[in-house]
Scaffold this motif. Sequence first.
Motif, mmCIF file in Angstrom:
data_model
loop_
_atom_site.group_PDB
_atom_site.id
_atom_site.type_symbol
_atom_site.label_atom_id
_atom_site.label_comp_id
_atom_site.label_asym_id
_atom_site.label_seq_id
_atom_site.Cartn_x
_atom_site.Cartn_y
_atom_site.Cartn_z
ATOM 1 N N LEU A 339 -2.805 -15.441 -41.269
ATOM 2 C CA LEU A 339 -1.661 -15.014 -41.871
ATOM 3 C C LEU A 339 -1.786 -14.241 -43.467
ATOM 4 C CD1 LEU A 339 0.304 -18.271 -41.326
ATOM 5 C CD2 LEU A 339 0.667 -16.123 -40.156
ATOM 6 N N GLN A 340 -2.937 -14.692 -44.109
ATOM 7 C CA GLN A 340 -3.264 -14.051 -45.405
ATOM 8 C C GLN A 340 -3.620 -12.658 -45.101
ATOM 9 O OE1 GLN A 340 -2.920 -15.510 -48.618
ATOM 10 N NE2 GLN A 340 -2.930 -13.179 -48.973
ATOM 11 N N ARG A 341 -4.557 -12.487 -44.223
ATOM 12 C CA ARG A 341 -5.063 -11.100 -44.015
ATOM 13 C C ARG A 341 -3.990 -10.192 -43.195
ATOM 14 N NH1 ARG A 341 -10.014 -10.143 -39.733
ATOM 15 N NH2 ARG A 341 -8.596 -10.750 -38.309
ATOM 16 N N GLN A 342 -2.980 -10.572 -42.641
ATOM 17 C CA GLN A 342 -1.775 -9.947 -42.028
ATOM 18 C C GLN A 342 -1.230 -9.293 -43.374
ATOM 19 O OE1 GLN A 342 -1.984 -8.810 -39.081
ATOM 20 N NE2 GLN A 342 -0.120 -7.516 -39.559
ATOM 21 N N ARG A 343 -0.747 -10.184 -44.232
ATOM 22 C CA ARG A 343 -0.035 -10.031 -45.404
ATOM 23 C C ARG A 343 -0.734 -8.815 -46.176
ATOM 24 N NH1 ARG A 343 -0.253 -15.689 -46.588
ATOM 25 N NH2 ARG A 343 1.421 -17.007 -45.523
ATOM 26 N N LEU A 344 -1.856 -8.905 -46.383
ATOM 27 C CA LEU A 344 -2.884 -8.024 -47.013
ATOM 28 C C LEU A 344 -2.667 -6.567 -46.204
ATOM 29 C CD1 LEU A 344 -5.882 -9.821 -48.152
ATOM 30 C CD2 LEU A 344 -3.917 -9.132 -49.665
ATOM 31 N N ILE A 345 -2.812 -6.685 -45.006
ATOM 32 C CA ILE A 345 -2.694 -5.531 -44.138
ATOM 33 C C ILE A 345 -1.333 -4.695 -44.241
ATOM 34 C CG2 ILE A 345 -2.517 -4.506 -41.823
ATOM 35 C CD1 ILE A 345 -4.819 -6.499 -40.986
#
Length: 349
Positions: A339-345
């Motif tokens: 979830l955190q990586r998707q927010r950054l993407i």
Amino acid sequence: MAAAMHIILQRRNEQRKPPRPRVFRDRCNPLDGLTDVEFIARYRLPKESIIDLLEMVRNDIRRPTSRSNAIPEITQMLIFLRYLATGDFQSECADLHGVSQPTVSRIISTVVSALDARLKNIIFPSTNEDIICMKTKFFSLAKFPGVIGALDGTLIPILAPKEDEYAFVCRKGYHALNVQGVVDTSLRFTNLVCKWPGSVHASFIFNECKLHDVLREGNIGWLVGDSGYPLKKFLMTPKLNPKTEAEERYNRAHAQTRVVDERAFGVLKSRFRCLHKTGGCLPFSPEKCVRVISVAVKLHNLCISRKIPYTAPECISTTEHEEENIVVQDIQADRGGSLQRQRLIQLFA
């Protein structure tokens, strides 16, 4: 005939340049006779920094004796620094400094233990001010937010140990220690884990280190690491098989941010050649190798802090280090990390 030969010899003597006067250095003070540039080339540190280190450990390495003249503390320090810098055979260091090879071995043991105990400059940011400053510096590299360190690992070749020899054989086929490091944007190491055999995987080392627990409980930011590490809420890894332009941009920013760790290990090994495979291997027990590596990293940080110019013959290339250490794996990520990586993407959309 004799008179002619006498005249010829006399003319040759007149044309001959006078011999250069011999310079006898004071062996009690080996700092004399060399410039700071020459000292950095030979020992990686200028005179002032060497004297500061000496004052730090002088009482620890002094050898009280009433039998004969003990080896001066400054000579002991120079012998140790010369070994770190070049990775030469101990006999070469012995010949250079006028001592025996067994003496060099004892000096290395004494000085490395003293420096490892006294020199404390591997510090991870802990205050809010330091954390914000670290995030700002990393963001300036490639606009990747929230980063407080770049994570990577490297293999340091060592002599085959007598116990559990098989455990130290790395994937490259030689005996090594697997060293984990976290660095900042100035190539300074802020965290070091140096105790695991070469066969241990990087992801296991990270999961078992104290920093893992600190980041998991603190919620202060995240590290960036390669695909050999598991994706976590506090450790961002590249997106494997990117399919969108946002994912491509995320990966590019991630790579540009993470490269500081690869550069730091490259400069470390090139500055202290005993850690690189071109210098052979560390010919000590694993426990002593750990101390040598730890002190080399601390001295590297000292060089960064004092802005000591880097004058080693050549730098270990980033490409070489990357090929040596990265093993791309599709490690299962936890939900918080995904979830955190998707927010950054989405920020790169």
